[in-house]
Scaffold this motif. Structure first.
Motif, PDB file in Angstrom:
ATOM      1  N   LYS A 230      -7.514  13.714  -8.929  1.00 36.28           N
ATOM      2  CA  LYS A 230      -6.992  12.399  -9.321  1.00 36.28           C
ATOM      3  C   LYS A 230      -6.264  11.744  -8.155  1.00 36.28           C
ATOM      4  CE  LYS A 230      -6.103  12.518 -14.278  1.00 36.28           C
ATOM      5  NZ  LYS A 230      -5.039  12.715 -15.255  1.00 36.28           N
ATOM      6  N   ILE A 231      -5.487  12.566  -7.409  1.00 34.49           N
ATOM      7  CA  ILE A 231      -4.725  12.029  -6.288  1.00 34.49           C
ATOM      8  C   ILE A 231      -5.669  11.506  -5.214  1.00 34.49           C
ATOM      9  CG2 ILE A 231      -3.258  12.724  -4.360  1.00 34.49           C
ATOM     10  CD1 ILE A 231      -1.721  14.449  -6.318  1.00 34.49           C
ATOM     11  N   ILE A 232      -6.734  12.276  -4.921  1.00 33.07           N
ATOM     12  CA  ILE A 232      -7.685  11.831  -3.896  1.00 33.07           C
ATOM     13  C   ILE A 232      -8.374  10.542  -4.335  1.00 33.07           C
ATOM     14  CG2 ILE A 232      -9.880  12.455  -2.801  1.00 33.07           C
ATOM     15  CD1 ILE A 232      -8.792  15.337  -2.738  1.00 33.07           C
TER      16      ILE A 232
ATOM     17  N   ALA B 266      -8.104   6.991  -2.349  1.00 31.94           N
ATOM     18  CA  ALA B 266      -9.298   6.267  -1.910  1.00 31.94           C
ATOM     19  C   ALA B 266      -9.252   4.834  -2.412  1.00 31.94           C
ATOM     20  CB  ALA B 266     -10.552   6.974  -2.431  1.00 31.94           C
ATOM     21  N   LEU B 267      -8.803   4.668  -3.661  1.00 30.01           N
ATOM     22  CA  LEU B 267      -8.698   3.324  -4.233  1.00 30.01           C
ATOM     23  C   LEU B 267      -7.731   2.467  -3.424  1.00 30.01           C
ATOM     24  CD1 LEU B 267     -10.212   2.518  -6.808  1.00 30.01           C
ATOM     25  CD2 LEU B 267      -8.032   2.586  -7.990  1.00 30.01           C
ATOM     26  N   VAL B 268      -6.564   3.061  -3.089  1.00 32.21           N
ATOM     27  CA  VAL B 268      -5.563   2.321  -2.315  1.00 32.21           C
ATOM     28  C   VAL B 268      -6.110   1.976  -0.935  1.00 32.21           C
ATOM     29  CG1 VAL B 268      -3.314   2.501  -1.236  1.00 32.21           C
ATOM     30  CG2 VAL B 268      -3.616   3.261  -3.555  1.00 32.21           C
ATOM     31  N   ALA B 269      -6.834   2.936  -0.316  1.00 24.04           N
ATOM     32  CA  ALA B 269      -7.374   2.683   1.024  1.00 24.04           C
ATOM     33  C   ALA B 269      -8.365   1.529   0.989  1.00 24.04           C
ATOM     34  CB  ALA B 269      -8.047   3.949   1.542  1.00 24.04           C
ATOM     35  N   ILE B 270      -9.237   1.514  -0.040  1.00 25.78           N
ATOM     36  CA  ILE B 270     -10.213   0.418  -0.148  1.00 25.78           C
ATOM     37  C   ILE B 270      -9.492  -0.914  -0.321  1.00 25.78           C
ATOM     38  CG2 ILE B 270     -12.000  -0.536  -1.660  1.00 25.78           C
ATOM     39  CD1 ILE B 270     -12.862   2.369  -2.163  1.00 25.78           C
ATOM     40  N   LEU B 271      -8.462  -0.904  -1.196  1.00 21.34           N
ATOM     41  CA  LEU B 271      -7.693  -2.139  -1.437  1.00 21.34           C
ATOM     42  C   LEU B 271      -7.043  -2.632  -0.162  1.00 21.34           C
ATOM     43  CD1 LEU B 271      -6.395  -3.996  -3.687  1.00 21.34           C
ATOM     44  CD2 LEU B 271      -4.446  -2.491  -3.497  1.00 21.34           C
ATOM     45  N   LEU B 272      -6.441  -1.685   0.596  1.00 18.95           N
ATOM     46  CA  LEU B 272      -5.737  -2.064   1.826  1.00 18.95           C
ATOM     47  C   LEU B 272      -6.718  -2.615   2.858  1.00 18.95           C
ATOM     48  CD1 LEU B 272      -2.934   0.404   2.852  1.00 18.95           C
ATOM     49  CD2 LEU B 272      -2.849  -2.045   2.519  1.00 18.95           C
ATOM     50  N   ILE B 273      -7.883  -1.952   3.006  1.00 18.03           N
ATOM     51  CA  ILE B 273      -8.861  -2.411   3.985  1.00 18.03           C
ATOM     52  C   ILE B 273      -9.334  -3.817   3.627  1.00 18.03           C
ATOM     53  CG2 ILE B 273     -11.212  -2.009   4.831  1.00 18.03           C
ATOM     54  CD1 ILE B 273     -10.536   1.004   4.629  1.00 18.03           C
ATOM     55  N   ALA B 274      -9.574  -4.033   2.322  1.00 16.33           N
ATOM     56  CA  ALA B 274     -10.020  -5.352   1.889  1.00 16.33           C
ATOM     57  C   ALA B 274      -8.964  -6.400   2.173  1.00 16.33           C
ATOM     58  CB  ALA B 274     -10.350  -5.321   0.403  1.00 16.33           C
ATOM     59  N   LEU B 275      -7.679  -6.038   1.873  1.00 20.21           N
ATOM     60  CA  LEU B 275      -6.576  -6.979   2.102  1.00 20.21           C
ATOM     61  C   LEU B 275      -6.465  -7.324   3.578  1.00 20.21           C
ATOM     62  CD1 LEU B 275      -3.537  -5.895  -0.072  1.00 20.21           C
ATOM     63  CD2 LEU B 275      -4.574  -8.119   0.051  1.00 20.21           C
TER      64      LEU B 275
ATOM     65  N   GLY C  26       0.812  -1.213   0.000  1.00 18.93           N
ATOM     66  CA  GLY C  26       0.000   0.000   0.000  1.00 18.93           C
ATOM     67  C   GLY C  26       0.838   1.252   0.000  1.00 18.93           C
ATOM     68  N   ILE C  27       1.924   1.253   0.774  1.00 20.71           N
ATOM     69  CA  ILE C  27       2.796   2.436   0.806  1.00 20.71           C
ATOM     70  C   ILE C  27       3.416   2.670  -0.571  1.00 20.71           C
ATOM     71  CG2 ILE C  27       4.957   3.313   1.753  1.00 20.71           C
ATOM     72  CD1 ILE C  27       4.210   1.976   4.376  1.00 20.71           C
ATOM     73  N   GLY C  28       3.838   1.578  -1.222  1.00 21.46           N
ATOM     74  CA  GLY C  28       4.401   1.717  -2.559  1.00 21.46           C
ATOM     75  C   GLY C  28       3.395   2.295  -3.544  1.00 21.46           C
ATOM     76  N   LEU C  29       2.140   1.811  -3.440  1.00 21.24           N
ATOM     77  CA  LEU C  29       1.094   2.274  -4.352  1.00 21.24           C
ATOM     78  C   LEU C  29       0.767   3.745  -4.104  1.00 21.24           C
ATOM     79  CD1 LEU C  29      -0.129   0.428  -6.410  1.00 21.24           C
ATOM     80  CD2 LEU C  29      -2.091   0.106  -4.953  1.00 21.24           C
ATOM     81  N   VAL C  30       0.684   4.121  -2.820  1.00 22.64           N
ATOM     82  CA  VAL C  30       0.428   5.526  -2.474  1.00 22.64           C
ATOM     83  C   VAL C  30       1.547   6.411  -3.012  1.00 22.64           C
ATOM     84  CG1 VAL C  30       0.318   7.131  -0.551  1.00 22.64           C
ATOM     85  CG2 VAL C  30      -1.000   5.062  -0.479  1.00 22.64           C
TER      86      VAL C  30
END
Lengths: 101, 207
Positions: B91-93, B97-106, A16-20
């Motif tokens: 775009k950054i936000i 948000a996409l990364v946060a959803i992915l991380l929460i799911a993981l 996740g950190i890498g993706l961010v």
């Protein structure tokens, strides 16, 4: 404490950190390549944790090949970056819009 | 109850996460590269704790020794413009948000199960990790191993040919083919001139 899920959480956080980093950093191509290395590090940690958990060494073989491919990718990527810098004088990602993508 | 191994695990995990965060947050790319080295060291420690001794040492030798050196060389060669983030905020936000959803799911998928503690396994250490890995790599996986070698050769050729052209153009060495093929006309040019007698005025005495 040293459970499989602990390692998986760590790997997920690294990924996740890498993706961010890839999303936030929009000006520097070198930091983008470093973020790719972070992503691969997370994936490799996952592989090794499962290799230990399942008591099977095939996961480590996977990591071996991923490391090989990542080293080749970093070398070619950095060579391309230097050539790009010599042609354009910048490695700003925003200025790479010649193809209007 | 926290034992000795857990202390090491927590220390390495903290080191990896903090340095990974510093890689993406520091303004200077040199600092990013150095923090990435620290993240590699922490990961190598974790891998060695998981009995992947050979790969942990490879990570230090190959990545810290070779790849990060390459990164540092390039960072110091290329001149960066360090700009703050200003445009493309939406775009950054969206991406975050996409990364946060992915991380929460993981994390949700991970933490529901697999709470079995990891113990020292015998099979991946028999007789030693390096021996086991090597014997598997040279028998079962010998074909992928050869392909990996060819891949590295390709990378070498690609990197050299990308940079080699520029070196060839700018180099200050003798071109032997041109030197052998040279003719007298290339070096010596005879031009016809009209012979003119120039008359010199005698120097006047200054004092």
């Amino acid at each position: 404490m040293m459970t499989l899920s602990a390692f998986l959480i760590l790997a997920a956080l690294l990924f996740g950190i890498g993706l961010v980093g890839m999303i936030l950093n929009r000006h520097n191509l070198v930091v983008l390549l470093m973020c790719i290395e972070l992503l691969l590090l997370g994936v490799n940690t996952n592989f090794i944790a499962f290799s230990h958990y399942l008591n099977n060494i095939d996961g480590q073989i996977f990591v071996f090949f991923i490391l090989t491919v990542a080293a080749a990718e970093a070398a070619i990527g950095l060579a391309l970056l230097v050539v790009l810098y010599q042609h354009r004088g910048t490695i700003d990602i925003h200025k790479m819009d010649t193809l209007k993508g | 109850m926290i034992n000795f191994t857990d202390v090491f695990f927590l220390a390495f995990a903290f080191m990896v996460i903090v340095s990974a965060l510093m890689v993406i947050m520091s303004k200077n790319p040199i600092q990013s590269a150095l923090y990435l080295v620290l993240a590699f060291f922490g990961s190598a420690g974790l891998w060695i704790m998981l009995n992947a001794e050979f790969l942990g040492l490879m990570l230090i030798l190959v990545y810290v020794g070779a790849v990060m050196t390459l990164f540092l060389f390039v960072v110091m060669t290329v001149n960066f413009s360090i700009n703050p983030l200003k445009n493309h905020r939406s775009k950054i936000i969206f991406g975050l948000a996409l990364v946060a959803i992915l991380l929460i799911a993981l994390l949700k998928a991970i933490s529901l199960q697999h709470y079995t503690p990891l113990i020292n396994n015998a099979a991946i250490l028999d007789p030693s990790n390096t021996h086991h890995l090597g014997s598997l790599l040279y028998t079962t996986y010998v074909y992928p191993f050869e392909i990996a070698g060819v891949l590295l050769l390709t990378a070498i050729i690609a990197a050299i040919s990308l940079r080699g052209n520029a070196i060839q153009r700018n180099r200050k060495a003798t071109d032997f083919a041109a030197q052998i093929n040279v003719k007298a006309n290339d070096r010596l040019k005879i031009i016809k001139m009209v012979a003119v007698q120039k008359t010199f005025e005698p120097l006047e005495p200054t004092e």
